[in-house]
Design a protein around this motif. Structure first.
Motif, PDB file in Angstrom:
ATOM      1  N   THR A  93      -2.464   1.251  -4.481  1.00 37.97           N
ATOM      2  CA  THR A  93      -2.271   0.044  -3.678  1.00 37.97           C
ATOM      3  C   THR A  93      -2.337  -1.106  -4.661  1.00 37.97           C
ATOM      4  O   THR A  93      -3.152  -1.078  -5.589  1.00 37.97           O
ATOM      5  N   HIS A 117       8.763  -3.072  -2.558  1.00 39.40           N
ATOM      6  CA  HIS A 117       8.224  -1.704  -2.515  1.00 39.40           C
ATOM      7  C   HIS A 117       9.443  -0.779  -2.592  1.00 39.40           C
ATOM      8  O   HIS A 117      10.080  -0.494  -1.582  1.00 39.40           O
ATOM      9  N   GLY A 175       3.106   5.980  -3.703  1.00 40.55           N
ATOM     10  CA  GLY A 175       3.034   7.313  -4.300  1.00 40.55           C
ATOM     11  C   GLY A 175       4.123   7.370  -5.356  1.00 40.55           C
ATOM     12  O   GLY A 175       3.986   6.838  -6.450  1.00 40.55           O
ATOM     13  N   GLY A 184      -1.768   8.122  -6.056  1.00 44.41           N
ATOM     14  CA  GLY A 184      -1.224   6.995  -5.326  1.00 44.41           C
ATOM     15  C   GLY A 184      -1.952   5.700  -5.657  1.00 44.41           C
ATOM     16  O   GLY A 184      -3.060   5.708  -6.195  1.00 44.41           O
ATOM     17  N   THR A 192       0.840  -1.193   0.000  1.00 48.45           N
ATOM     18  CA  THR A 192       0.000   0.000   0.000  1.00 48.45           C
ATOM     19  C   THR A 192       0.877   1.245   0.000  1.00 48.45           C
ATOM     20  O   THR A 192       2.081   1.182   0.239  1.00 48.45           O
ATOM     21  N   GLY A 193       0.257   2.367  -0.254  1.00 43.72           N
ATOM     22  CA  GLY A 193       0.965   3.635  -0.152  1.00 43.72           C
ATOM     23  C   GLY A 193       2.002   3.860  -1.231  1.00 43.72           C
ATOM     24  O   GLY A 193       3.039   4.466  -0.985  1.00 43.72           O
TER      25      GLY A 193
END
Length: 151
Positions: A129, A35, A16, A127, A13-14
């Motif tokens: 997910t 990530h 950006g 953004g 998630t997250g």
């Protein structure tokens, strides 16, 4: 960074300016996800070791882990999402274009390892997910203000 096998689903998630990178062997139904937060580990503070955060260390490490788990080099493919330009800077210099730099660094690492990118949802200003369904090889991309789509 995380590895899994069917029926697991890998999620991050997250995203950006970060890039979510999935490497997978569809036939063996094993995958890994990283990530990536920054393009180059030379940006790390002295004395820290967060190799999963940087394109130049995360991608080779994830690839090596998949091979250790039995993935077949010739069958490993990549899917990418993220790398948005989250903020607008007037007169922004190259250093402020983190999303674009992350995308470029990830693709460079994949090219060095001869890993094909079979799908991507990168760039833009929103953004994301992502969920990678190992069983099917589908990457579900949930984009802020745009809903969910499959790649």
């Amino acid at each position: 960074m995380k590895l899994g096998q069917a029926p697991q689903i890998l999620r991050t998630t997250g995203l950006g300016s970060c890039v979510g990178v999935v490497l997978f062997d569809e036939g063996l139904k094993i995958a890994g996800m990283a990530h990536v937060m920054l393009p180059d580990s030379s940006l790390a503070r002295a004395g820290t070791n967060h190799s999963a955060k940087f394109a130049d260390t995360a991608i080779p490490n994830l690839f090596a882990l998949l091979l250790e788990k039995g993935a077949r080099k010739l069958y490993i493919k990549a899917k990418l999402a993220g790398g948005a330009q989250m903020f607008h800077y007037s007169g922004a210099n190259e250093l402020m274009r983190i999303g674009a730099r992350n995308i470029e660094a990830v693709k460079n690492q994949l090219k060095l390892l001869h890993l094909p990118v079979v799908a991507e949802d990168t760039g833009g200003t929103n953004g994301r997910t992502i969920d990678f369904v190992i069983e099917t090889g589908v990457l579900l991309v949930k984009t802020v203000n745009k809903g969910v789509h499959e790649i």
